[in-house]
Design a protein around this motif. Structure first.
Motif, short mmCIF file in Angstrom:
data_model
loop_
_atom_site.label_atom_id
_atom_site.label_comp_id
_atom_site.label_asym_id
_atom_site.label_seq_id
_atom_site.Cartn_x
_atom_site.Cartn_y
_atom_site.Cartn_z
N MET A 127 0.72 -1.14 0.06
CA MET A 127 0.01 0.17 -0.19
C MET A 127 0.88 1.02 0.11
SD MET A 127 -2.55 1.17 2.93
CE MET A 127 -1.89 2.34 3.92
N THR A 128 0.68 2.06 -0.79
CA THR A 128 1.36 3.46 -0.64
C THR A 128 0.22 4.60 -1.08
OG1 THR A 128 1.71 3.43 -3.06
CG2 THR A 128 3.49 2.55 -1.80
N ASP A 129 0.27 5.32 0.01
CA ASP A 129 -0.67 6.56 -0.01
C ASP A 129 0.22 7.99 0.24
OD1 ASP A 129 -3.21 5.36 -0.72
OD2 ASP A 129 -2.85 4.59 1.37
N SER A 130 -0.34 9.03 -0.16
CA SER A 130 0.26 10.26 0.26
C SER A 130 0.14 10.66 1.46
CB SER A 130 -0.10 11.46 -0.61
OG SER A 130 0.61 12.51 -0.49
N ILE A 131 0.79 11.21 2.35
CA ILE A 131 0.72 11.53 3.85
C ILE A 131 1.44 12.86 4.31
CG2 ILE A 131 2.38 9.92 4.61
CD1 ILE A 131 0.61 9.10 7.16
N THR A 132 0.66 13.37 5.08
CA THR A 132 1.57 14.59 5.73
C THR A 132 1.62 14.26 7.31
OG1 THR A 132 0.99 16.17 4.09
CG2 THR A 132 1.82 16.96 5.99
N ILE A 133 2.69 14.36 8.04
CA ILE A 133 2.78 14.37 9.51
C ILE A 133 3.63 15.09 10.06
CG2 ILE A 133 4.07 12.68 10.97
CD1 ILE A 133 1.55 11.35 9.65
N HIS B 70 6.15 15.36 4.30
CA HIS B 70 5.15 14.88 3.44
C HIS B 70 5.87 14.02 2.47
CE1 HIS B 70 1.80 15.01 0.67
NE2 HIS B 70 2.75 15.27 -0.32
N GLY B 71 4.82 12.91 2.12
CA GLY B 71 5.72 11.60 1.08
C GLY B 71 4.62 10.72 1.07
N ARG B 72 5.03 9.58 0.79
CA ARG B 72 4.48 8.23 0.42
C ARG B 72 4.44 7.20 1.60
NH1 ARG B 72 7.50 9.86 -3.66
NH2 ARG B 72 9.00 8.06 -2.89
N LEU B 73 3.24 6.91 2.10
CA LEU B 73 3.23 6.07 3.27
C LEU B 73 3.09 4.45 2.64
CD1 LEU B 73 2.62 5.51 6.14
CD2 LEU B 73 0.28 5.73 5.56
N ARG B 74 3.92 3.87 3.44
CA ARG B 74 3.84 2.35 3.10
C ARG B 74 3.89 1.76 4.45
NH1 ARG B 74 9.06 0.65 1.90
NH2 ARG B 74 10.14 2.86 2.14
N LEU B 75 3.16 0.47 4.49
CA LEU B 75 2.62 -0.18 5.69
C LEU B 75 3.29 -1.63 5.31
CD1 LEU B 75 -1.14 0.70 6.46
CD2 LEU B 75 1.08 1.59 7.67
N LYS B 76 4.32 -2.04 6.27
CA LYS B 76 4.87 -3.31 6.21
C LYS B 76 4.49 -4.27 7.37
CE LYS B 76 8.84 -1.83 3.36
NZ LYS B 76 10.36 -2.22 3.30
N GLU B 77 4.15 -5.44 6.69
CA GLU B 77 3.92 -6.26 7.81
C GLU B 77 5.08 -6.93 8.31
OE1 GLU B 77 0.70 -9.76 8.93
OE2 GLU B 77 0.87 -8.94 7.01
N TRP B 78 5.26 -7.34 9.76
CA TRP B 78 6.48 -8.00 10.26
C TRP B 78 6.15 -8.93 11.16
CZ3 TRP B 78 6.89 -7.52 15.53
CH2 TRP B 78 6.25 -6.56 16.01
N GLU C 143 6.00 3.40 7.39
CA GLU C 143 7.33 4.06 6.82
C GLU C 143 6.92 5.03 5.87
OE1 GLU C 143 9.69 0.82 5.13
OE2 GLU C 143 10.07 -0.21 6.92
N ILE C 144 7.53 6.26 5.65
CA ILE C 144 7.42 7.30 4.71
C ILE C 144 8.56 7.53 3.78
CG2 ILE C 144 6.68 9.80 4.69
CD1 ILE C 144 5.39 9.50 7.32
N ASP C 145 8.29 7.56 2.68
CA ASP C 145 9.48 7.99 1.67
C ASP C 145 9.17 9.64 1.55
OD1 ASP C 145 10.74 5.60 1.51
OD2 ASP C 145 9.66 4.88 -0.11
N ALA C 146 9.92 10.35 2.07
CA ALA C 146 9.72 11.76 2.16
C ALA C 146 9.75 12.43 0.77
CB ALA C 146 10.53 12.51 3.21
N ASP C 147 9.02 13.21 0.30
CA ASP C 147 9.03 14.09 -0.88
C ASP C 147 9.61 15.70 -0.42
OD1 ASP C 147 8.35 12.18 -2.65
OD2 ASP C 147 6.26 12.49 -2.42
#
Length: 167
Positions: A1-7, A77-85, A97-101
């Motif tokens: 899953m990848t979505d745009s997010i601002t934290i 602000h970036g792309r949100l990824r949820l990783k199962e562990w 996890e967020i890959d920052a833009d």
């Protein structure tokens, strides 16, 4: 899953690494508190904190490392990824996890000064670099050697290799 997010939240100590291809990668964690106003106590109360791992790459990584410090209140602000562990004990969960833009200080809590990177504004691609305090074998850096303006000068010198190239 990848979505745009601002934290918005406070960051842990940023760590800068250099990849084998020369690209800079910055990583840190950000704690985003959930606060509500308690009318009975007439004050803000923290209910919980959500934690995210943040990664920034190349020029953004270089600039953020020169600008951000542990405890700073920032906007990411970036792309949100949820990783199962799952660990060895069988406990499992999810990591955010967020890959920052984009990264920057939250100006509600203070002021900052902006210095434009002329090499980027002219359309030129900045050269890859390793920070001056990086260990040659790992590419990992230490923040102990520099702070504030000293760090900015060290990073500028490490990137340009001298005073003849813009930072």
């Amino acid at each position: 899953m990848t979505d745009s997010i601002t934290i918005t939240g406070n960051i842990t100590e940023p760590e800068l690494r250099t990849m084998p291809n020369g690209d800079a990668v910055l990583s840190f964690r950000i704690g985003a508190p959930h606060r509500v106003f308690d009318r009975a106590q007439q004050k803000w109360v923290e209910k919980s904190t959500s934690w995210y791992s943040v990664s920034a790459f190349r020029g953004l990584a270089q600039h953020a490392f020169a600008s951000l410090h542990r405890g700073d209140r920032v906007v990411v602000h970036g792309r949100l990824r949820l990783k199962e562990w799952e660990n060895a004990s069988g406990v499992h969960g999810f990591a955010a996890e967020i890959d920052a833009d984009s990264l920057g200080h939250d100006l509600l809590f203070g002021t900052t000064t902006f210095a434009k990177d002329e090499s980027r504004s002219a359309g030129a691609v900045a050269e890859s670099w390793a920070p001056a305090e990086a260990t040659p074998d790992t590419g990992e850096s230490s923040r102990a050697a520099t702070d504030g303006r000293d760090r900015e000068l060290a990073l500028a010198g490490a990137q340009s290799g001298g005073a003849d190239q813009p930072f």
